[in-house]
Write a protein that holds these residues in place. Structure first.
Motif, PDB file in Angstrom:
ATOM      1  N   UNK A  62       0.739  -1.149  -0.029  1.00 43.11           N
ATOM      2  CA  UNK A  62      -0.044  -0.001  -0.211  1.00 43.11           C
ATOM      3  C   UNK A  62       0.736   1.239   0.030  1.00 43.11           C
ATOM      4  N   UNK A  63       2.156   1.156   0.378  1.00 43.59           N
ATOM      5  CA  UNK A  63       2.927   2.367   0.140  1.00 43.59           C
ATOM      6  C   UNK A  63       3.437   2.721  -1.187  1.00 43.59           C
ATOM      7  N   UNK A  64       3.782   3.936  -1.395  1.00 48.17           N
ATOM      8  CA  UNK A  64       4.226   4.546  -2.787  1.00 48.17           C
ATOM      9  C   UNK A  64       5.298   3.481  -3.438  1.00 48.17           C
ATOM     10  N   UNK A  65       4.998   3.246  -4.665  1.00 49.80           N
ATOM     11  CA  UNK A  65       6.174   2.329  -5.439  1.00 49.80           C
ATOM     12  C   UNK A  65       7.692   2.792  -4.992  1.00 49.80           C
ATOM     13  N   UNK A  66       7.945   4.187  -4.607  1.00 55.41           N
ATOM     14  CA  UNK A  66       9.305   4.565  -4.466  1.00 55.41           C
ATOM     15  C   UNK A  66       9.873   3.984  -3.136  1.00 55.41           C
ATOM     16  N   UNK A  67       8.988   3.589  -2.337  1.00 55.39           N
ATOM     17  CA  UNK A  67       9.235   3.286  -0.879  1.00 55.39           C
ATOM     18  C   UNK A  67       9.093   1.665  -0.453  1.00 55.39           C
ATOM     19  N   UNK A  68       8.719   0.885  -1.584  1.00 55.03           N
ATOM     20  CA  UNK A  68       8.352  -0.455  -1.325  1.00 55.03           C
ATOM     21  C   UNK A  68       9.604  -1.323  -1.300  1.00 55.03           C
ATOM     22  N   UNK A  69       9.477  -2.299  -0.307  1.00 55.28           N
ATOM     23  CA  UNK A  69      10.636  -3.059  -0.217  1.00 55.28           C
ATOM     24  C   UNK A  69      10.082  -4.621   0.147  1.00 55.28           C
ATOM     25  N   UNK A  70      10.682  -5.498  -0.240  1.00 59.24           N
ATOM     26  CA  UNK A  70      10.238  -6.819  -0.025  1.00 59.24           C
ATOM     27  C   UNK A  70      10.218  -7.287   1.318  1.00 59.24           C
ATOM     28  N   UNK A  71       9.433  -8.242   1.713  1.00 63.71           N
ATOM     29  CA  UNK A  71       9.637  -8.805   3.227  1.00 63.71           C
ATOM     30  C   UNK A  71      10.983  -9.137   3.799  1.00 63.71           C
ATOM     31  N   UNK A  72      11.849  -9.738   2.874  1.00 63.38           N
ATOM     32  CA  UNK A  72      13.273  -9.944   3.118  1.00 63.38           C
ATOM     33  C   UNK A  72      14.059  -8.932   3.611  1.00 63.38           C
ATOM     34  N   UNK A  73      13.842  -7.967   2.665  1.00 59.30           N
ATOM     35  CA  UNK A  73      14.660  -6.550   2.979  1.00 59.30           C
ATOM     36  C   UNK A  73      14.365  -5.777   4.301  1.00 59.30           C
ATOM     37  N   UNK A  74      12.749  -5.779   4.654  1.00 62.17           N
ATOM     38  CA  UNK A  74      12.481  -5.339   5.898  1.00 62.17           C
ATOM     39  C   UNK A  74      12.852  -6.021   6.789  1.00 62.17           C
ATOM     40  N   UNK A  75      12.897  -7.562   6.908  1.00 62.18           N
ATOM     41  CA  UNK A  75      13.239  -8.087   8.115  1.00 62.18           C
ATOM     42  C   UNK A  75      14.704  -8.029   8.118  1.00 62.18           C
ATOM     43  N   UNK A  76      15.690  -7.876   7.199  1.00 65.38           N
ATOM     44  CA  UNK A  76      16.975  -7.749   7.134  1.00 65.38           C
ATOM     45  C   UNK A  76      17.330  -6.397   7.939  1.00 65.38           C
ATOM     46  N   UNK A  77      16.666  -5.402   7.498  1.00 65.04           N
ATOM     47  CA  UNK A  77      17.006  -3.891   7.775  1.00 65.04           C
ATOM     48  C   UNK A  77      16.435  -3.998   9.515  1.00 65.04           C
ATOM     49  N   UNK A  78      15.235  -4.550  10.053  1.00 69.54           N
ATOM     50  CA  UNK A  78      15.013  -4.507  11.379  1.00 69.54           C
ATOM     51  C   UNK A  78      16.030  -5.275  12.119  1.00 69.54           C
TER      52      UNK A  78
END
Length: 106
Positions: free
Chosen positions: A30-46
């Motif tokens: 639901x975020x703008x296309x320029x801010x979308x990250x896949x679940x793997x990238x989100x988990x890695x950054x967290x």
């Protein structure tokens, strides 16, 4: 580069790959296309942020040299003052009832 992402897929701005929409959380889709990250990238950054936070808390400070957070600093000061007041008065601290509620019952 490409003009449009294929149907049923999204572009991850972190790993720079076009991946199936199922690899993105509902919130990320639901975020703008320029801010979308896949679940793997989100988990890695967290995981990286969690490790940095743990290291900062262990030292009692963040990487900027400031206290871990203003809230934790305030909580520590309140606990210290409650202990000192208990020594002076011999009375244990009592937590307030909070805001609102049903009143005092009289």
């Amino acid at each position: 580069t490409f003009e449009a992402v294929p149907a049923g897929a999204d572009f991850c701005t972190s790993c720079q790959q076009v991946l199936a929409a199922a690899l993105y959380s509902r919130k990320m889709r639901s975020k703008p296309p320029d801010k979308r990250r896949c679940s793997a990238c989100v988990e890695a950054s967290q995981a990286v942020e969690g490790a940095e936070d743990a290291a900062g808390e262990a030292a009692g400070q963040t990487s900027t040299g400031a206290p871990a957070s203003r809230l934790s600093e305030l909580q520590q000061l309140c606990a210290d003052s409650a202990k000192e007041a208990e020594k002076v008065t011999g009375l244990r601290p009592v937590r307030g009832g909070g805001r609102g509620g049903r009143g005092r019952g009289y």
